[in-house]
Design an enzyme around this catalytic site. Structure first.
Site, PDB file in Angstrom:
ATOM      1  N   SER A 136     -16.838  18.218  -7.917  1.00  0.00           N
ATOM      2  CA  SER A 136     -17.334  19.395  -8.391  1.00  0.00           C
ATOM      3  C   SER A 136     -17.726  20.588  -7.414  1.00  0.00           C
ATOM      4  O   SER A 136     -16.986  20.873  -6.533  1.00  0.00           O
ATOM      5  CB  SER A 136     -18.565  19.289  -9.107  1.00  0.00           C
ATOM      6  N   ASP A 235     -12.910  21.358 -19.148  1.00  0.00           N
ATOM      7  CA  ASP A 235     -13.522  21.813 -18.202  1.00  0.00           C
ATOM      8  C   ASP A 235     -13.335  23.179 -17.785  1.00  0.00           C
ATOM      9  O   ASP A 235     -12.100  23.488 -17.589  1.00  0.00           O
ATOM     10  CB  ASP A 235     -13.228  20.898 -16.847  1.00  0.00           C
ATOM     11  N   HIS A 265     -15.872  17.797 -17.697  1.00  0.00           N
ATOM     12  CA  HIS A 265     -16.460  17.870 -16.528  1.00  0.00           C
ATOM     13  C   HIS A 265     -17.542  16.628 -16.237  1.00  0.00           C
ATOM     14  O   HIS A 265     -18.392  16.577 -17.077  1.00  0.00           O
ATOM     15  CB  HIS A 265     -17.289  19.326 -16.229  1.00  0.00           C
TER      16      HIS A 265
END
Length: 297
Positions: A136, A235, A265
């Site tokens: 991320s 995502d 995600h």
């Protein structure tokens, strides 16, 4: 803590709850956890056994929207990395936004990478046997560290793994990526949250045009590490990760990109029994094995 005083008490409570989760859910009896210091940053070695500590190493840049996360909370991921790859993992507490805005978190990540790659730590680690990984926002920082390392020439990462990385600079309706529009509202990570994270991270609006802030903006992507990118189907960050992979490939780098279908995600924090996590480790271990075969020949 490396991130210092916090002006927003709700943010501090969130950080504390994350650490509590990491202590409860991240520990494994099969692994060893050892605190270390990297130039004033709290850090932690996670290892399968002591005998393995001078072999293959993963440097992990944790996620958390640049404003949350720590090496303790990241145990939910670093423990899986250590167990799933049989490699030692080093994770560290870079300073967090909004107390420390861009480029401070990136500079901390670069300093930690430089310390490991140039053997400034106690361990005598072969830089050829280090892999830098980020998830991320940590994927953003990992990509930016590799760009900065190439530009400065102080050390040379050989391989990077980006797990659902945040590489762009816009998550509004003006985003060029379809996944932001399709997946930006109804799933765990929203486009509104991403904009909030960028606003916390940036020192000024001009930062958003800096490739170290948004690596996908970098025009010269030559001479970068071997790269594995994992994206999640549902995502908002999916498309920018896959586009970055295509750009790296077009610039002459070795790149693998795999979309994990049906995944959201943050899925990597799930247990190892989840099929999405197992599929990811299949790609990670194949990538690492092929890469390390080259240096052993």
């Amino acid at each position: 803590r490396a991130h210092g005083l916090v002006e927003n008490p709700d943010l501090e409570k969130h950080r504390q709850s994350q650490d509590h989760i990491g202590e409860l859910l991240g520990n494994s009896k099969e692994l060893q956890y050892r605190p270390v210091d990297i130039d004033g940053m709290d850090a932690e070695w996670v290892s399968v056994n002591r005998a393995h500590m001078k072999k293959y190493v993963i440097l992990h840049c944790h996620g958390g929207g640049y404003s949350t996360g720590s090496s303790i909370y990241a145990r939910t991921l670093t423990s899986k990395l250590a167990a799933g790859t049989s490699m030692d993992v080093l994770c560290f507490d870079y300073r967090l936004a909004p107390e420390h805005k861009f480029p401070v978190p990136l500079e901390d990540c670069y300093a930690a990478a430089k310390a490991l790659y140039t053997n400034q730590l106690i361990l005598n680690t072969d830089p050829e046997k280090i892999t830098i990984i980020g998830d991320s926002a940590g994927g953003n920082l990992t990509a930016a560290v590799c760009l900065m390392a190439r530009d400065k020439g102080e050390f040379t990462p050989r391989r990077q793994i980006l797990i659902y990385p945040a590489l762009g600079n816009c998550y509004t309706e003006e985003s060029p990526y379809r996944s932001v529009q399709e997946n930006g509202c109804d799933y765990l990570l929203t486009s509104v949250k991403m904009e909030d994270y960028l606003n916390l991270y940036q020192s000024s609006a001009e930062d958003r045009q800096n490739p170290y802030f948004a690596p996908i903006l970098e025009k010269d992507l030559r001479n970068l590490p071997e790269t594995l990118i994992l994206t999640a189907e549902y995502d908002p960050l999916r498309d920018e990760g896959e586009v970055y992979g295509r750009k790296l490939h077009a610039a002459g780098n070795h790149v693998e990109v795999h979309r994990i279908y049906g995944a959201f995600h943050g899925f990597f924090a799930l247990g190892i029994k989840f099929l999405h996590v197992q599929e990811s480790f299949k790609y990670i271990n194949q990538f690492l094995n092929k890469s390390y075969e080259k240096i052993l020949q």
